[in-house]
Design a protein around this motif. Structure first.
Motif, short mmCIF file in Angstrom:
data_model
loop_
_atom_site.label_atom_id
_atom_site.label_comp_id
_atom_site.label_asym_id
_atom_site.label_seq_id
_atom_site.Cartn_x
_atom_site.Cartn_y
_atom_site.Cartn_z
N SER A 162 -32.36 -9.89 -8.03
CA SER A 162 -32.21 -9.82 -6.47
C SER A 162 -31.23 -8.82 -6.37
CB SER A 162 -31.95 -11.16 -5.75
OG SER A 162 -33.16 -11.93 -5.85
N MET A 163 -29.84 -9.05 -7.00
CA MET A 163 -28.72 -8.09 -6.74
C MET A 163 -29.12 -6.91 -7.25
SD MET A 163 -25.72 -10.64 -8.15
CE MET A 163 -24.20 -9.54 -7.84
N THR B 207 -32.12 -10.87 -0.32
CA THR B 207 -33.47 -11.43 -0.20
C THR B 207 -34.20 -10.62 1.16
OG1 THR B 207 -32.59 -13.15 1.32
CG2 THR B 207 -32.95 -13.91 -0.96
N PHE B 208 -33.72 -9.39 1.03
CA PHE B 208 -34.43 -8.66 2.18
C PHE B 208 -36.00 -8.49 2.14
CE2 PHE B 208 -34.09 -5.96 -1.95
CZ PHE B 208 -35.26 -5.24 -1.75
N GLU C 201 -24.15 -16.28 4.27
CA GLU C 201 -25.63 -16.17 4.70
C GLU C 201 -26.14 -14.57 4.77
OE1 GLU C 201 -25.80 -18.49 8.36
OE2 GLU C 201 -27.54 -19.71 7.13
N LYS C 202 -25.19 -13.99 5.39
CA LYS C 202 -25.41 -12.26 5.44
C LYS C 202 -25.74 -11.69 4.21
CE LYS C 202 -22.78 -11.44 9.92
NZ LYS C 202 -21.58 -10.66 10.31
N TYR C 203 -24.85 -12.05 3.19
CA TYR C 203 -24.77 -11.37 1.68
C TYR C 203 -26.38 -11.95 1.47
CZ TYR C 203 -24.11 -10.73 -3.05
OH TYR C 203 -24.04 -10.24 -4.38
N ASN D 53 -32.67 -17.29 5.05
CA ASN D 53 -31.45 -18.46 5.24
C ASN D 53 -31.95 -19.82 4.29
OD1 ASN D 53 -30.26 -17.17 7.19
ND2 ASN D 53 -31.37 -17.58 8.78
N PHE D 54 -32.79 -20.03 4.11
CA PHE D 54 -33.32 -21.33 3.10
C PHE D 54 -32.73 -20.96 1.74
CE2 PHE D 54 -36.17 -23.30 0.14
CZ PHE D 54 -35.78 -24.64 0.16
#
Length: 143
Positions: free
Chosen positions: A101-102, A52-53, A45-47, A61-62
């Motif tokens: 995203s990455m 998704t900043f 989730e942190k990753y 989270n979703f």
């Protein structure tokens, strides 16, 4: 008529994409032990929040749950050869979203190291095949 030279490479591509995605899911649940990248859901989730900043935290989270669901669904469909074209396109777009995203969050190197661009391109290549070998789709197709 399908060229017999592509029957097994196409099957191998479906399995390779699927196993790779399912391995990532197994990692976030700690199934890989010491070799895990995340090792547990909280780390994943942190990753995901990092990738998704640009989204509100609740959507970040979703997206962890949505990505996990799709990373289980699409590989299973590909392995079974059920709704293969849809699953291949879904996989291609999902991995493309991951790659973009990455790249935005971590830079160019991260998606290259994890071969996310190759996975996406492979899924799109699979999606444009005229016919699929060894699939449930072929068994259920009306003749």
């Amino acid at each position: 008529m399908t060229d017999k030279k592509v029957l097994f490479p196409q099957l191998f591509l479906r399995i390779a994409i699927s196993v790779t995605m399912l391995s990532a899911v197994a990692d976030r649940f700690g199934f890989w032990g010491k070799n895990s990248a995340w090792g547990n859901w909280g780390s994943f989730e942190k990753y995901t929040q990092q990738l998704t900043f640009f989204l509100p935290e609740s959507l970040g989270n979703f997206s962890a749950y949505a990505a996990t669901f799709l990373e289980i669904l699409f590989p299973l469909l590909l392995i079974l050869g059920f709704k293969t074209k849809i699953a291949a396109y879904g996989t291609g777009f999902l991995l493309l979203i991951f790659a973009l995203s990455m790249t935005m969050a971590l830079g160019v190197k991260a998606p290259l190291d994890y071969s996310v661009w190759i996975g996406s391109a492979s899924a799109f290549l699979l999606a444009v095949q005229e016919k699929y070998s060894f699939t449930i789709d072929n068994l259920t197709k009306k003749i």
